[in-house]
Design a protein around this motif. Structure first.
Motif, PDB file in Angstrom:
ATOM      1  N   ASN A 177       0.782  -1.384  -0.062  1.00  0.00           N
ATOM      2  CA  ASN A 177       0.132   0.026   0.099  1.00  0.00           C
ATOM      3  C   ASN A 177       0.815   1.226  -0.061  1.00  0.00           C
ATOM      4  N   CYS A 178       1.120   1.771  -1.246  1.00  0.00           N
ATOM      5  CA  CYS A 178       2.040   2.869  -1.417  1.00  0.00           C
ATOM      6  C   CYS A 178       1.826   3.385  -2.981  1.00  0.00           C
ATOM      7  N   ALA A 179       2.391   4.736  -2.812  1.00  0.00           N
ATOM      8  CA  ALA A 179       2.023   5.457  -4.118  1.00  0.00           C
ATOM      9  C   ALA A 179       3.100   4.755  -5.202  1.00  0.00           C
TER      10      ALA A 179
ATOM     11  N   GLU B  27       5.277   5.780  -7.149  1.00  0.00           N
ATOM     12  CA  GLU B  27       6.543   6.473  -7.261  1.00  0.00           C
ATOM     13  C   GLU B  27       7.391   5.952  -6.120  1.00  0.00           C
ATOM     14  N   ASP B  28       6.828   5.375  -4.949  1.00  0.00           N
ATOM     15  CA  ASP B  28       7.522   4.990  -3.762  1.00  0.00           C
ATOM     16  C   ASP B  28       7.694   3.614  -3.804  1.00  0.00           C
ATOM     17  N   ILE B  29       7.326   2.696  -4.748  1.00  0.00           N
ATOM     18  CA  ILE B  29       7.273   1.405  -4.622  1.00  0.00           C
ATOM     19  C   ILE B  29       8.728   0.858  -4.537  1.00  0.00           C
ATOM     20  N   LYS B  30       9.772   1.507  -4.971  1.00  0.00           N
ATOM     21  CA  LYS B  30      11.106   1.097  -4.845  1.00  0.00           C
ATOM     22  C   LYS B  30      11.861   1.328  -3.543  1.00  0.00           C
ATOM     23  N   SER B  31      11.092   2.379  -2.974  1.00  0.00           N
ATOM     24  CA  SER B  31      11.752   2.737  -1.625  1.00  0.00           C
ATOM     25  C   SER B  31      10.860   1.857  -0.502  1.00  0.00           C
ATOM     26  N   THR B  32      10.088   1.112  -0.659  1.00  0.00           N
ATOM     27  CA  THR B  32       9.131   0.378   0.102  1.00  0.00           C
ATOM     28  C   THR B  32       9.625  -1.192   0.188  1.00  0.00           C
ATOM     29  N   THR B  33       9.581  -1.699   1.252  1.00  0.00           N
ATOM     30  CA  THR B  33       9.979  -3.122   1.467  1.00  0.00           C
ATOM     31  C   THR B  33       8.793  -4.014   0.615  1.00  0.00           C
ATOM     32  N   PRO B  34       9.248  -4.953  -0.193  1.00  0.00           N
ATOM     33  CA  PRO B  34      10.685  -5.591   0.014  1.00  0.00           C
ATOM     34  C   PRO B  34      11.435  -5.190  -0.938  1.00  0.00           C
ATOM     35  N   LEU B  35      11.276  -4.266  -2.100  1.00  0.00           N
ATOM     36  CA  LEU B  35      12.020  -3.688  -3.293  1.00  0.00           C
ATOM     37  C   LEU B  35      13.235  -3.040  -2.751  1.00  0.00           C
ATOM     38  N   ILE B  36      13.037  -2.342  -1.490  1.00  0.00           N
ATOM     39  CA  ILE B  36      14.171  -1.330  -1.026  1.00  0.00           C
ATOM     40  C   ILE B  36      15.383  -2.104  -0.589  1.00  0.00           C
TER      41      ILE B  36
END
Length: 296
Positions: free
Chosen positions: A60-62, A64-73
């Motif tokens: 659950n995120c925007a 544009e923020d997907i890469k800075s959110t777990t697990p992609l971060i």
């Protein structure tokens, strides 16, 4: 290998070309999850996985923020979309900070995203690097060439939408499906073999991919010295001989006890067999104690 995302009305993965039909099967075979948008026209997507190895995580995120959110971060940069991060300088710093075979480094998604088994083999072949060479033995020039090869292979595969039928003729991918104990001859006459590196089956062309340094200098030194200096070896050998002497003594004791046991069994009746078997066990300790005292 672990499932696929299908979008209704769109062609599937190009590595398995399949003509799109208006009356195609929907939902697709082995589907596990279906998503629909509330927009018009509606878009439908399905996750299919015959072997049930894949996993789906809803975040659950925007966008544009997907890469800075777990697990992609937790993943490293993508060579195709993160070129501003994935530079030759960045790669050199990462590679020289590790001490692992380069094949294992490339497969580590926390280092670089998107490089799997066949891509790593293609990259190393293009860069003329051996998959078993340790990362801390690479020169700056070797790393620069590796960086170029990663960009070339990954970008080419993406530009061709993963359609392997369009891959360059000289790529190993066009020949890696033929597994054989004997070397496979490539169109250019070179021999391709299979090695197991980082627990994965790896295609290697020995005439092209050579290890400039077989092992790190520290490993070579240990290997040459056998892990011990000459004085240590002199100390170890007498202990080994003493140990062998003690073992010989034990064998001798066992032979004596065995002979006594056989004699007692013959003398005793069947009803006293149990006692006859236990008696020698008691004598074992006496024989050993007697011998130990005599040696002292």
């Amino acid at each position: 290998m672990a499932g696929w995302i299908h979008i209704r009305g769109e062609p599937s993965g190009h590595y398995r070309p399949k003509a799109t039909k208006e009356d195609e099967e929907w939902p697709p075979k082995f589907w596990r999850l279906i998503l629909e948008t509330d927009s018009q026209p509606k878009v439908e997507a399905a996750f299919a996985d015959a072997r049930r190895f894949g996993r789906i995580r809803l975040v659950n995120c925007a966008a544009e923020d997907i890469k800075s959110t777990t697990p992609l971060i937790e993943n490293g940069p993508d060579p195709v979309i993160d070129k501003d991060i994935f530079t030759a300088e960045w790669l050199e710093a990462k590679i020289l900070s590790k001490k692992v075979p380069i094949k294992g480094f490339l497969l580590n998604q926390s280092m670089i995203s998107g490089i799997g088994n066949w891509v790593s083999d293609e990259v190393l072949y293009n860069a003329k690097l051996h998959p078993e060479q340790y990362t801390n033995t690479f020169s700056s020039e070797m790393i620069k060439q590796l960086h170029k090869s990663i960009l070339y292979v990954c970008q080419t595969a993406v530009d061709l939408l993963g359609d392997s039928s369009k891959f360059p003729d000289e790529w190993l991918f066009n020949h890696r499906g033929v597994k054989s104990k004997a070397a496979i001859t490539l169109p250019n006459g070179a021999k391709m073999i299979y090695l197991t590196v980082a627990s994965r089956s790896s295609c290697v062309v020995p005439s092209v991919q050579k290890m400039v340094v077989e092992f790190p200098a520290e490993v070579k030194k240990e290997d040459l010295n056998g892990g011990e200096d000459a004085e240590s070896e002199k100390e170890i050998k007498p202990k080994a001989r003493a140990s062998n002497k003690r073992k010989a003594g034990v064998v001798e004791d066992e032979e004596v006890v065995k002979a006594e046991e056989e004699k007692l069994v013959k003398d005793e009746s069947k009803g006293k067999a149990k006692k006859a078997k236990s008696t020698p066990k008691a004598k074992v300790g006496k024989v050993k104690i007697k011998r130990a005292l005599s040696e002292d």
